[in-house]
Design an enzyme around this catalytic site. Structure first.
Site, mmCIF file in Angstrom:
data_model
loop_
_atom_site.group_PDB
_atom_site.id
_atom_site.type_symbol
_atom_site.label_atom_id
_atom_site.label_comp_id
_atom_site.label_asym_id
_atom_site.label_seq_id
_atom_site.Cartn_x
_atom_site.Cartn_y
_atom_site.Cartn_z
ATOM 1 N N SER A 93 0.832 -1.210 0.000
ATOM 2 C CA SER A 93 0.000 0.000 0.000
ATOM 3 C C SER A 93 0.872 1.269 0.000
ATOM 4 C CB SER A 93 -0.969 0.008 1.184
ATOM 5 O OG SER A 93 -0.282 0.172 2.400
ATOM 6 N N ASN A 94 2.040 1.200 0.641
ATOM 7 C CA ASN A 94 2.923 2.374 0.607
ATOM 8 C C ASN A 94 3.533 2.570 -0.780
ATOM 9 O OD1 ASN A 94 3.375 3.864 3.303
ATOM 10 N ND2 ASN A 94 3.193 1.702 3.870
ATOM 11 N N MET B 282 10.788 -6.802 4.728
ATOM 12 C CA MET B 282 10.923 -7.461 6.027
ATOM 13 C C MET B 282 12.302 -8.074 6.286
ATOM 14 S SD MET B 282 8.147 -6.614 7.296
ATOM 15 C CE MET B 282 8.082 -7.531 8.830
ATOM 16 N N ARG B 283 13.292 -7.766 5.457
ATOM 17 C CA ARG B 283 14.645 -8.291 5.700
ATOM 18 C C ARG B 283 15.536 -7.159 6.215
ATOM 19 N NH1 ARG B 283 14.789 -13.983 3.857
ATOM 20 N NH2 ARG B 283 12.855 -14.101 2.705
ATOM 21 N N ASN C 197 13.474 4.141 4.783
ATOM 22 C CA ASN C 197 12.441 3.193 5.245
ATOM 23 C C ASN C 197 11.273 3.952 5.867
ATOM 24 O OD1 ASN C 197 11.353 0.602 6.018
ATOM 25 N ND2 ASN C 197 12.062 0.980 8.108
ATOM 26 N N HIS D 35 8.508 3.346 8.994
ATOM 27 C CA HIS D 35 8.276 2.478 10.155
ATOM 28 C C HIS D 35 7.016 2.953 10.888
ATOM 29 C CE1 HIS D 35 9.344 -0.268 13.378
ATOM 30 N NE2 HIS D 35 8.966 0.683 14.215
HETATM 31 C C1 GRF Z 1 3.895 -0.459 6.898
HETATM 32 O O1 GRF Z 1 3.073 -0.337 8.020
HETATM 33 C C2 GRF Z 1 5.295 0.013 7.167
HETATM 34 O O2 GRF Z 1 5.361 0.989 8.150
HETATM 35 C C3 GRF Z 1 5.976 -1.223 7.637
HETATM 36 O O3 GRF Z 1 5.413 -2.275 6.895
HETATM 37 C C4 GRF Z 1 4.096 -1.919 6.493
HETATM 38 C C5 GRF Z 1 4.011 -2.110 5.010
HETATM 39 O O4 GRF Z 1 2.703 -2.013 4.527
HETATM 40 N N1 GRF Z 1 7.415 -1.094 7.489
HETATM 41 P P1 GRF Z 1 2.442 -1.994 2.964
HETATM 42 O O5 GRF Z 1 3.041 -3.285 2.380
HETATM 43 O O6 GRF Z 1 3.083 -0.787 2.386
HETATM 44 O O7 GRF Z 1 0.947 -1.984 2.832
#
Ligand code: GRF
Length: 193
Positions: free
Chosen positions: A15-16, A94-95, A111, A113
């Site tokens: 989603s980001n 996630m790595r 990043n 967070h």
């Molecule tokens: C987000 O909440 C971000 O802060 C974290 O992982 C999530 C990723 O969400 N690092 P998406 O895959 O962008 O929906």
């Protein structure tokens, strides 16, 4: 001047990534996504990248859960070079990023967070916030260095914790803030760089 060339790395929903690409299409973020890559072959972020007709790739499988293999990380650096990426944007990746990549893109890995760092580093930061009983949490855009969630902070947005919040409702509210903060913070960063 040419637009900053971004590679986006993600492991999940994406989603980001979508928020960044929409900001680019709506001229709120002057940049170009040249590659979307994931360590998870069936991650939705790759499907979303395909829907936007953006180049996308799956990284080499790793024997480790929390990091790529040294060969996998070197292959990633080569892939980023091949696509002439200038910035590496972690959007739910996630790595843990290790030395070969950190060295290849000094101060060019960013990043997002889901907490107000330095509070609640690591996994499931919204659950950590709920457990801690804080009334406010948020999200942070920061540079990536060798310390997990420890690099210099670029921008933050505050998010209230409501009395009846569940992990899901709080995470959703934080994500709404992330989708605003990430493109805006990158636009300011690129303008200043
Ligand atoms: C987000 O909440 C971000 O802060 C974290 O992982 C999530 C990723 O969400 N690092 P998406 O895959 O962008 O929906």
């Amino acid at each position: 001047m040419s637009r900053p060339r971004l590679a986006v790395l993600g492991s999940g929903r994406g989603s980001n990534f979508v928020a960044l690409q929409e900001a680019i299409l709506e001229h709120r973020l002057d940049a170009e996504i040249v590659l979307v890559a994931s360590d998870v072959p069936d991650a939705p972020i790759l499907t979303r990248a395909a829907e936007f007709s953006l180049p996308h790739a799956t990284l080499l499988p790793s024997p480790f859960k929390t990091k790529l293999s040294p060969e996998g990380e070197l292959a990633l650096v080569e892939l980023l070079r091949k696509h002439e990426a200038e910035w590496v944007i972690l959007a739910g990746y996630m790595r843990v990023v290790k030395q070969p990549l950190l060295d290849a893109f000094p101060n060019r890995i960013v990043n997002i967070h889901p907490s107000l760092l330095p509070a609640f580093k690591g996994l499931h930061a919204w659950e950590q916030a709920l457990r801690a009983g804080v009334r406010e949490t948020g999200c942070t855009v920061h540079f990536v260095n060798a310390e997990v969630d420890g690099g210099a902070i670029i921008a933050q947005e505050r998010v209230p914790v409501l009395p009846d919040d569940t992990p899901a409702t709080l995470h959703a509210r934080i994500q709404t803030a992330e989708h605003r903060l990430f493109p805006a913070a990158l636009e300011r960063l690129f303008t200043a760089s």
